[in-house]
Scaffold this active site. Sequence first.
Site, PDB file in Angstrom:
ATOM      1  N   ALA A 245       0.845  -1.201   0.000  1.00 10.59           N
ATOM      2  CA  ALA A 245       0.000   0.000   0.000  1.00 10.59           C
ATOM      3  C   ALA A 245       0.878   1.249   0.000  1.00 10.59           C
ATOM      4  O   ALA A 245       2.034   1.208   0.414  1.00 10.59           O
ATOM      5  CB  ALA A 245      -0.884  -0.004   1.230  1.00 10.59           C
TER       6      ALA A 245
ATOM      7  N   GLY B  65       0.855  -5.180   1.036  1.00  8.17           N
ATOM      8  CA  GLY B  65      -0.232  -5.343   0.074  1.00  8.17           C
ATOM      9  C   GLY B  65       0.243  -5.972  -1.223  1.00  8.17           C
ATOM     10  O   GLY B  65      -0.531  -6.626  -1.927  1.00  8.17           O
TER      11      GLY B  65
ATOM     12  N   GLU C 253       0.024  -9.497  -0.608  1.00  7.61           N
ATOM     13  CA  GLU C 253      -1.401  -9.834  -0.526  1.00  7.61           C
ATOM     14  C   GLU C 253      -2.021  -9.965  -1.926  1.00  7.61           C
ATOM     15  O   GLU C 253      -2.906 -10.800  -2.145  1.00  7.61           O
ATOM     16  CB  GLU C 253      -2.127  -8.796   0.334  1.00  7.61           C
ATOM     17  CG  GLU C 253      -1.776  -8.904   1.815  1.00  7.61           C
ATOM     18  CD  GLU C 253      -2.367  -7.793   2.642  1.00  7.61           C
ATOM     19  OE1 GLU C 253      -3.180  -8.100   3.539  1.00  7.61           O
ATOM     20  OE2 GLU C 253      -2.041  -6.616   2.383  1.00  7.61           O
TER      21      GLU C 253
ATOM     22  N   GLU D 183       3.831  -5.053   7.776  1.00  3.27           N
ATOM     23  CA  GLU D 183       2.871  -4.064   8.293  1.00  3.27           C
ATOM     24  C   GLU D 183       3.040  -3.807   9.793  1.00  3.27           C
ATOM     25  O   GLU D 183       2.879  -2.673  10.262  1.00  3.27           O
ATOM     26  CB  GLU D 183       1.438  -4.539   8.016  1.00  3.27           C
ATOM     27  CG  GLU D 183       0.973  -4.366   6.582  1.00  3.27           C
ATOM     28  CD  GLU D 183       1.349  -5.522   5.678  1.00  3.27           C
ATOM     29  OE1 GLU D 183       0.800  -5.608   4.566  1.00  3.27           O
ATOM     30  OE2 GLU D 183       2.218  -6.334   6.053  1.00  3.27           O
TER      31      GLU D 183
HETATM   32  N1  T1G Z   1       4.502   3.542   0.237  1.00  5.66           N
HETATM   33  C1  T1G Z   1       4.952   4.785  -0.101  1.00  5.66           C
HETATM   34  N2  T1G Z   1       6.264   5.102  -0.367  1.00  5.66           N
HETATM   35  C2  T1G Z   1       7.132   4.095  -0.272  1.00  5.66           C
HETATM   36  C3  T1G Z   1       6.750   2.768   0.095  1.00  5.66           C
HETATM   37  C4  T1G Z   1       5.357   2.502   0.337  1.00  5.66           C
HETATM   38  N3  T1G Z   1       4.900   1.296   0.652  1.00  5.66           N
HETATM   39  N4  T1G Z   1       7.867   2.004   0.113  1.00  5.66           N
HETATM   40  C5  T1G Z   1       8.896   2.814  -0.224  1.00  5.66           C
HETATM   41  N5  T1G Z   1       8.462   4.062  -0.453  1.00  5.66           N
HETATM   42  C6  T1G Z   1       9.270   5.218  -0.894  1.00  5.66           C
HETATM   43  C7  T1G Z   1      10.326   5.636   0.124  1.00  5.66           C
HETATM   44  O1  T1G Z   1       9.809   6.543   1.056  1.00  5.66           O
HETATM   45  C8  T1G Z   1      11.376   6.279  -0.772  1.00  5.66           C
HETATM   46  O2  T1G Z   1      10.935   7.574  -1.074  1.00  5.66           O
HETATM   47  C9  T1G Z   1      11.309   5.436  -2.038  1.00  5.66           C
HETATM   48  O3  T1G Z   1      10.019   4.811  -2.026  1.00  5.66           O
HETATM   49  C10 T1G Z   1      12.358   4.361  -2.098  1.00  5.66           C
HETATM   50  O4  T1G Z   1      12.297   3.613  -0.896  1.00  5.66           O
HETATM   51  C11 T1G Z   1      -2.982  -3.281   2.959  1.00  5.66           C
HETATM   52  C12 T1G Z   1      -1.648  -1.405   4.418  1.00  5.66           C
HETATM   53  C13 T1G Z   1      10.490  -1.625  -0.706  1.00  5.66           C
HETATM   54  C14 T1G Z   1      12.318  -2.620   0.583  1.00  5.66           C
HETATM   55  O5  T1G Z   1       6.221  -1.643   4.665  1.00  5.66           O
HETATM   56  O6  T1G Z   1      10.541  -1.600   2.980  1.00  5.66           O
HETATM   57  O7  T1G Z   1       0.780  -2.753   2.415  1.00  5.66           O
HETATM   58  O8  T1G Z   1      12.724   8.853   0.024  1.00  5.66           O
HETATM   59  O9  T1G Z   1      14.545   4.292  -0.019  1.00  5.66           O
HETATM   60  O10 T1G Z   1      15.986   0.932   0.163  1.00  5.66           O
HETATM   61  O11 T1G Z   1      -1.699  -4.756   4.106  1.00  5.66           O
HETATM   62  O12 T1G Z   1      11.147   0.875   0.685  1.00  5.66           O
HETATM   63  O13 T1G Z   1      12.833   8.361  -2.394  1.00  5.66           O
HETATM   64  O14 T1G Z   1      11.108   9.963  -1.507  1.00  5.66           O
HETATM   65  O15 T1G Z   1      13.223   2.474   1.114  1.00  5.66           O
HETATM   66  O16 T1G Z   1      15.318   0.171  -2.166  1.00  5.66           O
HETATM   67  C15 T1G Z   1       3.782  -2.372   3.634  1.00  5.66           C
HETATM   68  C16 T1G Z   1       8.019  -0.394   2.808  1.00  5.66           C
HETATM   69  C17 T1G Z   1       2.941  -1.169   3.396  1.00  5.66           C
HETATM   70  C18 T1G Z   1       7.372  -1.720   2.596  1.00  5.66           C
HETATM   71  C19 T1G Z   1      12.743  -0.661  -0.941  1.00  5.66           C
HETATM   72  N6  T1G Z   1       5.017  -2.226   2.891  1.00  5.66           N
HETATM   73  N7  T1G Z   1       9.138  -0.162   1.912  1.00  5.66           N
HETATM   74  O17 T1G Z   1      13.843  -0.267  -0.191  1.00  5.66           O
HETATM   75  O18 T1G Z   1      14.201   2.093  -1.180  1.00  5.66           O
HETATM   76  S1  T1G Z   1       1.465  -1.268   4.337  1.00  5.66           S
HETATM   77  C20 T1G Z   1       6.154  -1.862   3.482  1.00  5.66           C
HETATM   78  C21 T1G Z   1      10.329  -0.782   2.110  1.00  5.66           C
HETATM   79  C22 T1G Z   1       0.464  -2.324   3.457  1.00  5.66           C
HETATM   80  C23 T1G Z   1      -1.597  -3.636   3.326  1.00  5.66           C
HETATM   81  C24 T1G Z   1      -0.851  -2.625   4.117  1.00  5.66           C
HETATM   82  C25 T1G Z   1      11.443  -0.373   1.204  1.00  5.66           C
HETATM   83  C26 T1G Z   1      11.696  -1.346   0.027  1.00  5.66           C
HETATM   84  P1  T1G Z   1      11.955   8.739  -1.249  1.00  5.66           P
HETATM   85  P2  T1G Z   1      13.617   3.133  -0.129  1.00  5.66           P
HETATM   86  P3  T1G Z   1      14.951   0.712  -0.873  1.00  5.66           P
END
Ligand code: T1G
Length: 676
Positions: free
Chosen positions: A60, A99, A102, A122
């Site tokens: 998400a 997500g 998912e 999450e």
């Molecule tokens: N949403 C929005 N922005 C995101 C994002 C996300 N899920 N993941 C990364 N970014 C942005 C981040 O802020 C950065 O922005 C750029 O992308 C690169 O990220 C329904 C509700 C995927 C392993 O927790 O763990 O799904 O600083 O620097 O080191 O159940 O990002 O460049 O402006 O981290 O290569 C669950 C979170 C969401 C994964 C990549 N997902 N992301 O790492 O790059 S909740 C997560 C990460 C959900 C559902 C629920 C890592 C990465 P900027 P980065 P990276």
Amino acid sequence: MIQTVRSGTIVQITIDHRPVNALGAEVRAGLARALAEAARDDAVSGIVITGAGKLFSAGADIAEFGQAMPDPQLPDVLDQIENCPKPVVAAINGTALGGGLEVALACHYRIAAADARFGLPEVKLGILPGAGGTQRLPRIVGIAAAVDMIVRGEPVQAATALQSGLVDRLVDDPGALLEAARAMAASGLPPRPTRDRPVTGDPVQIDAFRAANPRLFKGLVAPDACLDAVRAAATLPFADGQAREQQLFGNLVTGAESRALCHAFFAERAAGKVDGLPADVALRQIARVGIIGAGTMGGGIAMNFLSAGIPITLVETSSEALERGVATIRRNYEATAAKGRLTTAQVETAMSLLSPALDLDALSACDMVIEAVYETMEIKQEVFARLDRIARPGAILATNTSFLDVDVIAASTARPQDVVGMHFFSPANVMKLVEVVRGARTAPDVLATVMALGRRIGKVPVVAGVCYGFIGNRMLIPRQGNALALILEGASPEQVDKVHTDFGMPMGPFQMTDLAGVDIGWHRDPQRIESLSDALCASGRWGQKTRAGFYDYDETRTRSSSPLVAALIEEFRARAGVTPRAIDDEEIIVRTLYTLVNEGAKILEEGIAQRASDIDVVWLYGYGWPRWTGGPMHWAEEQGLAKIVEALDRHASRLPAGFPVSALLRQKAAEGMGFA
Ligand code: T1G
């Protein structure tokens, strides 16, 4: 956002939303539209869903949290996938998180690249998988594996995913993945709704997991909610379980814990951005690093580079000290290998990159030199003056000082533009934080190079300006000072420390002083007793290293209260003519944590920190501040800045004379705003 390609009777839907294929509103709408069209089209016999670039999807769009999420909602889109009358195959080309995973779980079949990773992180954002993950995953991998993935939030490798049944097949050649997925979708396999599969495993495994992992639940609400959701999967029909999941998700996503953890997520990423630095500044090449000082800090710092494959020249003044330093590095590596986290070959590879030396001249070929010598200005100036004559032109000269003026150190060279602070935290091979101190003359490419290098060695670098103690230690000063004043007025070290550990800190001010050393900064004159710390030091109570400080310690470093210290405190109260009074925990929080926040606001005012969230990152990664509160500045905003100001004013008479409440803090409180 969503690309669709038709090949034969198979429609391939690609999520293409850089940088991480987050499932924001437009992606969800595009996905729903493409699915509906493919389902309606009689010429289509199967569907493949994949991601563009290196990731399948990071889930998400976290930036949407806290706002009204436009339809379609993700759970509905995933139901659409699951209920599709044609087989839907997830072609998992890379990392699938939250997500994103998912989406794959709602597909009927999953085929993945051999280097793909799968996770439901999450819980690290203070929520739970809210698009069916807690209901579908137990139906695919069983209760035990599902609970482990959901409550730990750690990704699993492809081989583990194949073994657990999370994926049906792996493809070694990433280039062949899509073709294999299309073949699978066209192979005549029937749709296989995950919701119709039974949940395997025993619900008792849910409570067993909780009992076996109490640390994962400390101070948090999301992990227990994750267990409740999986329990619903094990005990309720799919639709009821999904409704329960939605309810739990709804409670969490609007909660303080999730706000704090999402703040920490973005704060960590923002910290790497340096204001005013041209995006295209060329970095200096760093192929070999020199380190001066093989003590606790020097050795720990060296390990970061060796572990990252960067050769190190380690210099000491005596062969005993050098041998001791090298032996400590090897011992630390072997201890890690003994825990199975490194192979013997990796230990030997790291050690082979280490060149010990007894002469500073050995540093002449280094691209960067980090000084980790004794913390006095005179010694540092003398070392930098010599380095200036030895180091090659263009080499970066970094100081690991934790308090001193980097500009003064730089002025002892003819190349202040090449001088920068790199303040590592002890143990330096473990703590992730590095305060990168930007001197008045530090060149932009030096700053950019050091920030990139910090990430390369697995650290979280944060830019700090020059002032006494930079960001973290400067904020520590009022906390420690007020903690000492509180015990002279009536509190006990135990009470003050308990307030901090109950708050979620790994240790309180006095436990920390004992760990770091009561004698840090001591004038070393046992006759001069001007403070309680002086008295402790004079009596040899230097902290854990002498098994006595504010507490007593046994051979296992287990602490116990010290009647001697209690008596010493009584003596000091009598000397100061202080009648002890009962002090409540609220006052301790105000005088030790609100004052710390206030110092943070002053640091912001002075531009020593670029942004409030950087201060939070410093405390999260350097001082063990509880992540579920987001860091001191975010926590203060959650408390309400007006409440902080009111409390500081209410306790003004008990704060050091002339204790200035930050003008920025007052202003933001008056405006009802946060720091950002
Ligand atoms: N949403 C929005 N922005 C995101 C994002 C996300 N899920 N993941 C990364 N970014 C942005 C981040 O802020 C950065 O922005 C750029 O992308 C690169 O990220 C329904 C509700 C995927 C392993 O927790 O763990 O799904 O600083 O620097 O080191 O159940 O990002 O460049 O402006 O981290 O290569 C669950 C979170 C969401 C994964 C990549 N997902 N992301 O790492 O790059 S909740 C997560 C990460 C959900 C559902 C629920 C890592 C990465 P900027 P980065 P990276």
